[in-house]
Design a protein around this motif. Sequence first.
Motif, mmCIF file in Angstrom:
data_model
loop_
_atom_site.group_PDB
_atom_site.id
_atom_site.type_symbol
_atom_site.label_atom_id
_atom_site.label_comp_id
_atom_site.label_asym_id
_atom_site.label_seq_id
_atom_site.Cartn_x
_atom_site.Cartn_y
_atom_site.Cartn_z
ATOM 1 N N LEU A 297 26.197 30.829 -15.756
ATOM 2 C CA LEU A 297 27.463 30.957 -15.055
ATOM 3 C C LEU A 297 28.616 30.849 -16.027
ATOM 4 N N ILE A 298 29.762 31.313 -15.559
ATOM 5 C CA ILE A 298 30.981 31.293 -16.360
ATOM 6 C C ILE A 298 31.839 30.144 -15.867
ATOM 7 N N HIS A 299 32.289 29.318 -16.815
ATOM 8 C CA HIS A 299 33.084 28.154 -16.420
ATOM 9 C C HIS A 299 33.893 27.654 -17.613
ATOM 10 N N ARG A 300 34.746 26.665 -17.337
ATOM 11 C CA ARG A 300 35.561 26.058 -18.394
ATOM 12 C C ARG A 300 34.678 25.293 -19.379
ATOM 13 N N ALA B 91 26.554 20.308 -21.084
ATOM 14 C CA ALA B 91 26.140 19.814 -19.770
ATOM 15 C C ALA B 91 27.331 19.865 -18.824
ATOM 16 N N ALA B 92 27.037 20.075 -17.553
ATOM 17 C CA ALA B 92 28.074 20.122 -16.532
ATOM 18 C C ALA B 92 28.654 18.728 -16.310
ATOM 19 N N ASP B 93 29.973 18.656 -16.253
ATOM 20 C CA ASP B 93 30.685 17.438 -15.885
ATOM 21 C C ASP B 93 31.052 17.607 -14.412
ATOM 22 N N ILE B 94 30.287 16.943 -13.546
ATOM 23 C CA ILE B 94 30.425 17.135 -12.105
ATOM 24 C C ILE B 94 31.336 16.064 -11.510
ATOM 25 N N LYS B 95 32.154 16.487 -10.544
ATOM 26 C CA LYS B 95 33.032 15.560 -9.844
ATOM 27 C C LYS B 95 32.199 14.514 -9.099
ATOM 28 N N PRO B 96 32.792 13.365 -8.814
ATOM 29 C CA PRO B 96 32.081 12.362 -8.003
ATOM 30 C C PRO B 96 31.686 12.953 -6.644
ATOM 31 N N ILE C 5 32.092 21.471 -10.334
ATOM 32 C CA ILE C 5 31.888 21.282 -11.772
ATOM 33 C C ILE C 5 33.276 21.301 -12.398
ATOM 34 N N HIS C 6 33.681 20.175 -12.996
ATOM 35 C CA HIS C 6 34.982 20.132 -13.647
ATOM 36 C C HIS C 6 34.993 21.052 -14.860
ATOM 37 N N ALA C 7 33.985 20.939 -15.686
ATOM 38 C CA ALA C 7 33.868 21.752 -16.898
ATOM 39 C C ALA C 7 32.497 21.497 -17.500
#
Length: 98
Positions: A56-59, A75-80, A91-93
Motif C-alpha cells: 500500500l501507499i502511505h506516509r 512498520a505501521a504506526d497505528i492509532k490507538p 495507520i498514522h504512518a
Amino acid sequence: PLTLFCQQCLAELDEIQDVGLQGEIYSYTLLYRNFDGSFRKDPQIIAFIKIADGGLIHRLEGLQIDQIRIGTLVAADIKPKEERIGSILDIHAFKPLD
C-alpha cells in the motif's frame, strides 16, 4: 456478497490471513504541495510499502530524505484502538524498524 480471489491464481479466498504490520520500502516520492496546491514548508515522503504479495501507499516518517533506501524495513504506526475508524487513516504512518 463480495467474493475475494487471488489475483495470481484466481482461487477463491474464504478466510482472512494476517500479514502483519511490517513491510519494506519498494518505491517513494516527495510531495512538495498540499492538497490545496499551496507549497509545503518541508516535503512529505510517500512510499509504496511492499507487504506480503501486495502493498500500500502511505506516509513515511522517521527518516530523512537522504536516509531512504529501497528495501528498508518499516512498520505501521497505528492509532490507538479507541481512535480508529476502520480506514487507511488508522495507520498514522510507516516508520523504520529499530
